[in-house]
Motif scaffolding. Structure first.
Motif, PDB file in Angstrom:
ATOM      1  N   ARG A 105       0.858  -1.183   0.000  1.00 14.31           N
ATOM      2  CA  ARG A 105       0.000   0.000   0.000  1.00 14.31           C
ATOM      3  C   ARG A 105       0.893   1.230   0.000  1.00 14.31           C
ATOM      4  O   ARG A 105       1.488   1.589   1.028  1.00 14.31           O
ATOM      5  CB  ARG A 105      -0.930  -0.011   1.215  1.00 14.31           C
ATOM      6  CG  ARG A 105      -1.970  -1.117   1.161  1.00 14.31           C
ATOM      7  CD  ARG A 105      -2.880  -1.115   2.382  1.00 14.31           C
ATOM      8  NE  ARG A 105      -3.571   0.164   2.570  1.00 14.31           N
ATOM      9  CZ  ARG A 105      -4.521   0.373   3.472  1.00 14.31           C
ATOM     10  NH1 ARG A 105      -4.901  -0.628   4.261  1.00 14.31           N
ATOM     11  NH2 ARG A 105      -5.093   1.547   3.595  1.00 14.31           N
ATOM     12  N   PHE A 106       1.008   1.857  -1.170  1.00 17.79           N
ATOM     13  CA  PHE A 106       1.882   3.012  -1.312  1.00 17.79           C
ATOM     14  C   PHE A 106       1.234   4.265  -0.743  1.00 17.79           C
ATOM     15  O   PHE A 106       0.026   4.317  -0.521  1.00 17.79           O
ATOM     16  CB  PHE A 106       2.231   3.224  -2.793  1.00 17.79           C
ATOM     17  CG  PHE A 106       3.104   2.140  -3.368  1.00 17.79           C
ATOM     18  CD1 PHE A 106       4.440   2.047  -3.007  1.00 17.79           C
ATOM     19  CD2 PHE A 106       2.586   1.199  -4.249  1.00 17.79           C
ATOM     20  CE1 PHE A 106       5.251   1.049  -3.532  1.00 17.79           C
ATOM     21  CE2 PHE A 106       3.377   0.199  -4.777  1.00 17.79           C
ATOM     22  CZ  PHE A 106       4.724   0.122  -4.413  1.00 17.79           C
ATOM     23  N   GLN A 107       2.089   5.266  -0.496  1.00 13.63           N
ATOM     24  CA  GLN A 107       1.657   6.551   0.056  1.00 13.63           C
ATOM     25  C   GLN A 107       0.839   6.358   1.337  1.00 13.63           C
ATOM     26  O   GLN A 107      -0.147   7.055   1.586  1.00 13.63           O
ATOM     27  CB  GLN A 107       0.847   7.342  -0.988  1.00 13.63           C
ATOM     28  CG  GLN A 107       1.699   7.747  -2.197  1.00 13.63           C
ATOM     29  CD  GLN A 107       0.943   8.592  -3.190  1.00 13.63           C
ATOM     30  OE1 GLN A 107      -0.097   8.199  -3.684  1.00 13.63           O
ATOM     31  NE2 GLN A 107       1.470   9.786  -3.471  1.00 13.63           N
ATOM     32  N   THR A 108       1.269   5.393   2.116  1.00 12.34           N
ATOM     33  CA  THR A 108       0.624   5.105   3.405  1.00 12.34           C
ATOM     34  C   THR A 108       1.713   4.961   4.458  1.00 12.34           C
ATOM     35  O   THR A 108       2.513   4.030   4.393  1.00 12.34           O
ATOM     36  CB  THR A 108      -0.203   3.807   3.340  1.00 12.34           C
ATOM     37  OG1 THR A 108      -1.139   3.884   2.262  1.00 12.34           O
ATOM     38  CG2 THR A 108      -0.931   3.560   4.641  1.00 12.34           C
ATOM     39  N   SER A 109       1.769   5.890   5.381  1.00 10.92           N
ATOM     40  CA  SER A 109       2.801   5.870   6.419  1.00 10.92           C
ATOM     41  C   SER A 109       2.251   5.279   7.713  1.00 10.92           C
ATOM     42  O   SER A 109       1.055   5.391   8.005  1.00 10.92           O
ATOM     43  CB  SER A 109       3.341   7.279   6.681  1.00 10.92           C
ATOM     44  OG  SER A 109       2.291   8.149   7.062  1.00 10.92           O
ATOM     45  N   VAL A 110       3.121   4.638   8.465  1.00 15.68           N
ATOM     46  CA  VAL A 110       2.741   4.055   9.752  1.00 15.68           C
ATOM     47  C   VAL A 110       3.005   5.084  10.846  1.00 15.68           C
ATOM     48  O   VAL A 110       4.133   5.553  11.014  1.00 15.68           O
ATOM     49  CB  VAL A 110       3.533   2.756  10.020  1.00 15.68           C
ATOM     50  CG1 VAL A 110       3.260   2.255  11.433  1.00 15.68           C
ATOM     51  CG2 VAL A 110       3.148   1.697   8.990  1.00 15.68           C
ATOM     52  N   LYS A 111       1.975   5.438  11.574  1.00 14.55           N
ATOM     53  CA  LYS A 111       2.088   6.452  12.633  1.00 14.55           C
ATOM     54  C   LYS A 111       2.382   5.825  13.989  1.00 14.55           C
ATOM     55  O   LYS A 111       3.203   6.310  14.744  1.00 14.55           O
ATOM     56  CB  LYS A 111       0.797   7.270  12.719  1.00 14.55           C
ATOM     57  CG  LYS A 111       0.315   7.843  11.408  1.00 14.55           C
ATOM     58  CD  LYS A 111       1.363   8.725  10.732  1.00 14.55           C
ATOM     59  CE  LYS A 111       1.597  10.022  11.477  1.00 14.55           C
ATOM     60  NZ  LYS A 111       2.561  10.884  10.746  1.00 14.55           N
ATOM     61  N   ARG A 112       1.670   4.709  14.305  1.00 19.71           N
ATOM     62  CA  ARG A 112       1.846   4.084  15.618  1.00 19.71           C
ATOM     63  C   ARG A 112       1.684   2.573  15.504  1.00 19.71           C
ATOM     64  O   ARG A 112       0.856   2.077  14.727  1.00 19.71           O
ATOM     65  CB  ARG A 112       0.820   4.617  16.631  1.00 19.71           C
ATOM     66  CG  ARG A 112       0.985   6.073  16.988  1.00 19.71           C
ATOM     67  CD  ARG A 112       0.018   6.483  18.086  1.00 19.71           C
ATOM     68  NE  ARG A 112      -1.387   6.257  17.748  1.00 19.71           N
ATOM     69  CZ  ARG A 112      -2.096   7.067  16.982  1.00 19.71           C
ATOM     70  NH1 ARG A 112      -1.548   8.138  16.458  1.00 19.71           N
ATOM     71  NH2 ARG A 112      -3.379   6.799  16.731  1.00 19.71           N
ATOM     72  N   VAL A 113       2.467   1.871  16.288  1.00 18.75           N
ATOM     73  CA  VAL A 113       2.317   0.426  16.451  1.00 18.75           C
ATOM     74  C   VAL A 113       2.275   0.149  17.946  1.00 18.75           C
ATOM     75  O   VAL A 113       3.169   0.569  18.675  1.00 18.75           O
ATOM     76  CB  VAL A 113       3.491  -0.348  15.805  1.00 18.75           C
ATOM     77  CG1 VAL A 113       3.373  -1.839  16.099  1.00 18.75           C
ATOM     78  CG2 VAL A 113       3.535  -0.111  14.299  1.00 18.75           C
ATOM     79  N   ALA A 114       1.251  -0.517  18.407  1.00 17.95           N
ATOM     80  CA  ALA A 114       1.099  -0.765  19.848  1.00 17.95           C
ATOM     81  C   ALA A 114       0.522  -2.157  20.078  1.00 17.95           C
ATOM     82  O   ALA A 114      -0.225  -2.692  19.248  1.00 17.95           O
ATOM     83  CB  ALA A 114       0.207   0.294  20.482  1.00 17.95           C
ATOM     84  N   GLN A 115       0.856  -2.698  21.232  1.00 12.43           N
ATOM     85  CA  GLN A 115       0.304  -3.998  21.614  1.00 12.43           C
ATOM     86  C   GLN A 115      -1.202  -3.868  21.886  1.00 12.43           C
ATOM     87  O   GLN A 115      -1.639  -2.902  22.506  1.00 12.43           O
ATOM     88  CB  GLN A 115       1.016  -4.520  22.869  1.00 12.43           C
ATOM     89  CG  GLN A 115       2.488  -4.824  22.639  1.00 12.43           C
ATOM     90  CD  GLN A 115       3.253  -4.933  23.945  1.00 12.43           C
ATOM     91  OE1 GLN A 115       3.105  -4.094  24.835  1.00 12.43           O
ATOM     92  NE2 GLN A 115       4.067  -5.967  24.079  1.00 12.43           N
ATOM     93  N   ARG A 116      -1.942  -4.826  21.445  1.00 11.38           N
ATOM     94  CA  ARG A 116      -3.380  -4.852  21.725  1.00 11.38           C
ATOM     95  C   ARG A 116      -3.614  -5.116  23.214  1.00 11.38           C
ATOM     96  O   ARG A 116      -2.765  -5.707  23.892  1.00 11.38           O
ATOM     97  CB  ARG A 116      -4.036  -5.960  20.904  1.00 11.38           C
ATOM     98  CG  ARG A 116      -3.966  -5.743  19.401  1.00 11.38           C
ATOM     99  CD  ARG A 116      -5.212  -5.085  18.888  1.00 11.38           C
ATOM    100  NE  ARG A 116      -6.363  -5.968  19.033  1.00 11.38           N
ATOM    101  CZ  ARG A 116      -7.633  -5.575  18.984  1.00 11.38           C
ATOM    102  NH1 ARG A 116      -7.923  -4.311  18.801  1.00 11.38           N
ATOM    103  NH2 ARG A 116      -8.625  -6.445  19.126  1.00 11.38           N
ATOM    104  N   PRO A 117      -4.756  -4.692  23.753  1.00  8.80           N
ATOM    105  CA  PRO A 117      -5.036  -4.938  25.172  1.00  8.80           C
ATOM    106  C   PRO A 117      -4.941  -6.410  25.558  1.00  8.80           C
ATOM    107  O   PRO A 117      -4.574  -6.742  26.684  1.00  8.80           O
ATOM    108  CB  PRO A 117      -6.469  -4.409  25.341  1.00  8.80           C
ATOM    109  CG  PRO A 117      -6.621  -3.375  24.264  1.00  8.80           C
ATOM    110  CD  PRO A 117      -5.814  -3.883  23.106  1.00  8.80           C
ATOM    111  N   ASP A 118      -5.256  -7.300  24.605  1.00 10.59           N
ATOM    112  CA  ASP A 118      -5.196  -8.732  24.900  1.00 10.59           C
ATOM    113  C   ASP A 118      -3.896  -9.371  24.385  1.00 10.59           C
ATOM    114  O   ASP A 118      -3.859 -10.557  24.070  1.00 10.59           O
ATOM    115  CB  ASP A 118      -6.410  -9.441  24.295  1.00 10.59           C
ATOM    116  CG  ASP A 118      -6.508  -9.263  22.776  1.00 10.59           C
ATOM    117  OD1 ASP A 118      -5.700  -8.470  22.210  1.00 10.59           O
ATOM    118  OD2 ASP A 118      -7.372  -9.906  22.151  1.00 10.59           O
ATOM    119  N   PHE A 119      -2.827  -8.568  24.316  1.00 10.43           N
ATOM    120  CA  PHE A 119      -1.556  -9.055  23.762  1.00 10.43           C
ATOM    121  C   PHE A 119      -1.051 -10.291  24.494  1.00 10.43           C
ATOM    122  O   PHE A 119      -0.508 -11.216  23.874  1.00 10.43           O
ATOM    123  CB  PHE A 119      -0.500  -7.942  23.833  1.00 10.43           C
ATOM    124  CG  PHE A 119       0.840  -8.342  23.259  1.00 10.43           C
ATOM    125  CD1 PHE A 119       1.078  -8.277  21.899  1.00 10.43           C
ATOM    126  CD2 PHE A 119       1.874  -8.795  24.085  1.00 10.43           C
ATOM    127  CE1 PHE A 119       2.305  -8.646  21.355  1.00 10.43           C
ATOM    128  CE2 PHE A 119       3.097  -9.174  23.565  1.00 10.43           C
ATOM    129  CZ  PHE A 119       3.315  -9.098  22.199  1.00 10.43           C
TER     130      PHE A 119
END
Length: 558
Positions: A105-119
C-alpha cells in the motif's frame, strides 16, 4: 497462529519480508510512505523528511552477484557495480516476478504500532496508518516486521563545531546532497570520511576550485577493482578466507591486509591512516579518492577546531580561508518512532535485538526488525535470510529461546561487538558477513554443509569453498530450497564476465604449472575445511561417513 503480518517499508528489506511471509503461507500487508518501492534506492531530486536519500550519481559499492536475492539473480548483462537506477529496476523485476506489488500500500505511512489490550493472550498488534490525504486507519495484525532502515534521520552535530553560527557560506548534510552543480569554482570542506563522504568529495573535486576533507580518525581505503580486475568482494569474501579467519589470529590478517593496502598507496603518506586496525571497522570503498589526493584535488585535513566567518581552523593549527560550502557527511541517527519505548530493549549503544532481529523482552515473538544490520556486505542477502527466519518463527516452525536466554545472548553480543569493533551511538553494531549469514541460516535450516558437498557434489563443493559467499548458497538445501541454486553458483562468474565481453578477444589456456598450483591450493583448502569442521563440529564428519556407508550397503546391485 500468525496469519496477518504488517511489513513497514517497501525497501529491499521490506520486499524480501513480504516474499518470505508469502512463502510460509501468511498474508502480508506492506505499508510504504512513498509512491514507489526501493526505499533508499528510490532517487528523488528533493530529499523528503523521514525518508532515506541518495545523490544522483550514486553507484553501489557491492558487486551484483554479492547483492542479489538468493532465488533471483541479477541479469547477466547488468554491470557488476550498478547505478541506483538499475538497482531500483532490479527490485521492480523481483517484485513483479514474485507478484509482491498487490501486497504493498503506497503513500501510506505508519504512525503508531502498539500492543493490543489482549496481547498477553493473542500477541496481536494495533497498527495506525495515515494515507496521502491525511486520513488515519486502524488495523489489527498478528505480527509486525519493521523494515524502515537506518539512513533516514541525518546527524548534523553543529554543537561540535564552534563558530558554525558565524559561517558565511552554505552548509548541508550529505542527506541533502544531490550533485555538484552548485559547487563550480567553490572551495568546499567535506566533514567525514565514510563511503558517502569519500564519494561526495571525489565528485565535487571535479568541478570545485579545491576540496578539503576533514577526518577525526582517518580510514582504511580499499578498491572495488581487485586483483586481475575482479570485484573485490567476489575475490576475498569466500568461505576459504572465512575459515582462515577462524584458524589464524586476527592480528595476522590486520598486518597482512594493511600491508597489501599500503602497497597500493601508503596510508600514512596520504594522511589517511586511522588509529584502528583494518578489521576493527568497515573500510571505505573508493577507487578514486587516492588519485584525487595524489593530484591535489582533495586535501586531507584533521578534525575542525573552529569556524570563523569564511575560515575553517583545524586541530593541527592550519587554516583554510574563503570556504564557500561545508558538507557534513556525519552519518545518521536511527529511530523507530512508531514503536512504544517499552517494546525495544536497550543494550549499550544499540537497540538490543536477539541475533539483531527479535526484541528479547516480549511475551510473544510477534515483532521483528529486518535489515537493521551493518556488515561488509550488501543488505539484500542479510535482510533476506533474516526475513526467512522471522517468517518461520511467526509460523511456529521455529522456536526462540526463553526471554532470559535471549537477553543474556544480546548482552554477550554487545560485549563482543564493543570488544572487536569501533562502535559509537551512530555506528552501534557491526557483524562479520559470513559468520552472521551462516548463523541465521542455521536457524532456518539452510546453512550449506561443506563435508556433505565434498562427498556428494565435489564440483559444487569447490565453488562453495573457493568462490564468493553468494546468497544462492542458502537455497541449496532445507526449507525454501531452490532448484536453480546449484546452477546459479556454477555460473556466477559467467554473469560477472558477461558485461565485460563487449570486445571479444582470444583467451590463452592456463599453463600446467598454474593448474598444479591451483590443484595444490584446492587440496589445502579441502584439508582446511575438513579440519575446521572436525574442530568446531566433531560429530559432523563421522555421522556423514556413517550415512554414506549405510546408503552404500543398501544400494541395489546389478
Amino acid at each position: 497462529m500468525v496469519q496477518r503480518v504488517a511489513v513497514i517499508g517497501a525497501g529491499p528489506s521490506g520486499l524480501t519480508s513480504v516474499k518470505a511471509c508469502l512463502d510460509e503461507g501468511m498474508e502480508p500487508t506492506c505499508f510504504e510512505s512513498s509512491d514507489d518501492m526501493g526505499g533508499l534506492w528510490k532517487f528523488k531530486e528533493v530529499s523528503e523528511p523521514n525518508r532515506a536519500s541518495i545523490y544522483r550519481s550514486l553507484t553501489i559499492n557491492i558487486s551484483k552477484e554479492m547483492m542479489c536475492y538468493s532465488d533471483f539473480p541479477i541479469p547477466a548483462d547488468y554491470p557488476n557495480y550498478m547505478h541506483h537506477s538499475k538497482i531500483l529496476k532490479y527490485f521492480r523485476m523481483y517484485a513483479e516476478h514474485f507478484k509482491l506489488l498487490q501486497y504493498i500500500r503506497f503513500q501510506t505511512s505508519v504512525k503508531r504500532v502498539a500492543q493490543r489490550p489482549d496481547f498477553s493472550h493473542t500477541g496481536q498488534w494495533e497498527v495506525v496508518t495515515e494515507n496521502k490525504d491525511g486520513l488515519e486507519e486502524k488495523h489489527v495484525f498478528d505480527a509486525v516486521i519493521c523494515c524502515s532502515g537506518h539512513y533516514t534521520y541525518p546527524n548534523l552535530p553543529l554543537k561540535d563545531f564552534p563558530g558554525i553560527e558565524t559561517f558565511e557560506g552554505k552548509y548541508l548534510h550529505s542527506w541533502d546532497y544531490k550533485g555538484p552543480e552548485d559547487m563550480y569554482g567553490k572551495r568546499v570542506v567535506v566533514i567525514g570520511i565514510g563511503n558517502s563522504g569519500g564519494d561526495i568529495a571525489v565528485e565535487i573535486s571535479r568541478v570545485a576550485e579545491q576540496v578539503f576533507m576533514s577526518t577525526r580518525r582517518g580510514a582504511w581505503v580499499i578498491r572495488q577493482v581487485s586483483d586481475n580486475g575482479l570485484p573485490v568482494d567476489m575475490k576475498y569474501n569466500t568461505r576459504f578466507v572465512h575459515i582462515l579467519f577462524q584458524l589464524l589470529p586476527i592480528n595476522f590478517f590486520n598486518w597482512f591486509g594493511e600491508k597489501k593496502l599500503n602497497a597500493m598507496y601508503d596510508h600514512t603518506m596520504y594522511g589517511l591512516k586511522p588509529k584502528h586496525r583494518l578489521f576493527s571497522q568497515i573500510p571505505v570503498i573508493n577507487d578514486d579518492l587516492p588519485l584525487k589526493i595524489l593530484s591535489g584535488s582533495v586535501i586531507i585535513k584533521p578534525n575542525i577546531k573552529e569556524i570563523c566567518g569564511s575560515a575553517v581552523v583545524f586541530d593541527n593549527g592550519s587554516t583554510v580561508e574563503k570556504v564557500d560550502t561545508i558538507v557534513f557527511a556525519t552519518g545518521y541517527n536511527y529511530s523507530f518512532s512508531y514503536l512504544p519505548n517499552n517494546v525495544l530493549y536497550r543494550s549499550g549503544h544499540r537497540v538490543g535485538l536477539y541475533k539483531h532481529v527479535f526484541p528479547p523482552n516480549l511475551e510473544h515473538p510477534t515483532l521483528a526488525v529486518v535489515g537493521f544490520i551493518h556488515a561488509l556486505g550488501a543488505i539484500m542477502p542479510q535482510a533476506e535470510i533474516q526475513a526467512r527466519w522471522v517468517s518461520r518463527v511467526f509460523r511456529g516452525l521455529k522456536m526462540l529461546p526463553s526471554n532470559q536466554s535471549m537477553i543474556k545472548a544480546v548482552e554477550k553480543d554487545t560485549n563482543d561487538i564493543e570488544k572487536n569493533y569501533i562502535v559509537s551511538k551512530l555506528t552501534p553494531l557491526q557483524v562479520d558477513f559470513v559468520s552472521y549469514m551462516d548463523d541465521i541460516a542455521a536457524e532456518v535450516g539452510v546453512r550449506p554443509c561443506l563435508p556433505w558437498l565434498f562427498f556428494t557434489d565435489y564440483q559444487l563443493f569447490k565453488h562453495v569453498l573457493w568462490g564468493p559467499v553468494t546468497a544462492y548458497q542458502y537455497r541449496l538445501m532445507g526449507p525454501g530450497r531452490w532448484e536453480g541454486a546449484r546452477k546459479a553458483i556454477l555460473t556466477q562468474f559467467d554473469r560477472m564476465y558477461k558485461p565485460l565481453k563487449s570486445r571479444k578477444l582470444e583467451e590463452k589456456e592456463s599453463s600446467t604449472t598454474g593448474r598444479l598450483v591451483k590443484l595444490s591450493l584446492m587440496i589445502l583448502g579441502g584439508g582446511g575445511a575438513v579440519y575446521y569442521f572436525h574442530t568446531h563440529y566433531p560429530d559432523t564428519i563421522p555421522t556423514l561417513l556413517s550415512n554414506l556407508r549405510i546408503q552404500s550397503e543398501h544400494a541395489p546391485t546389478v
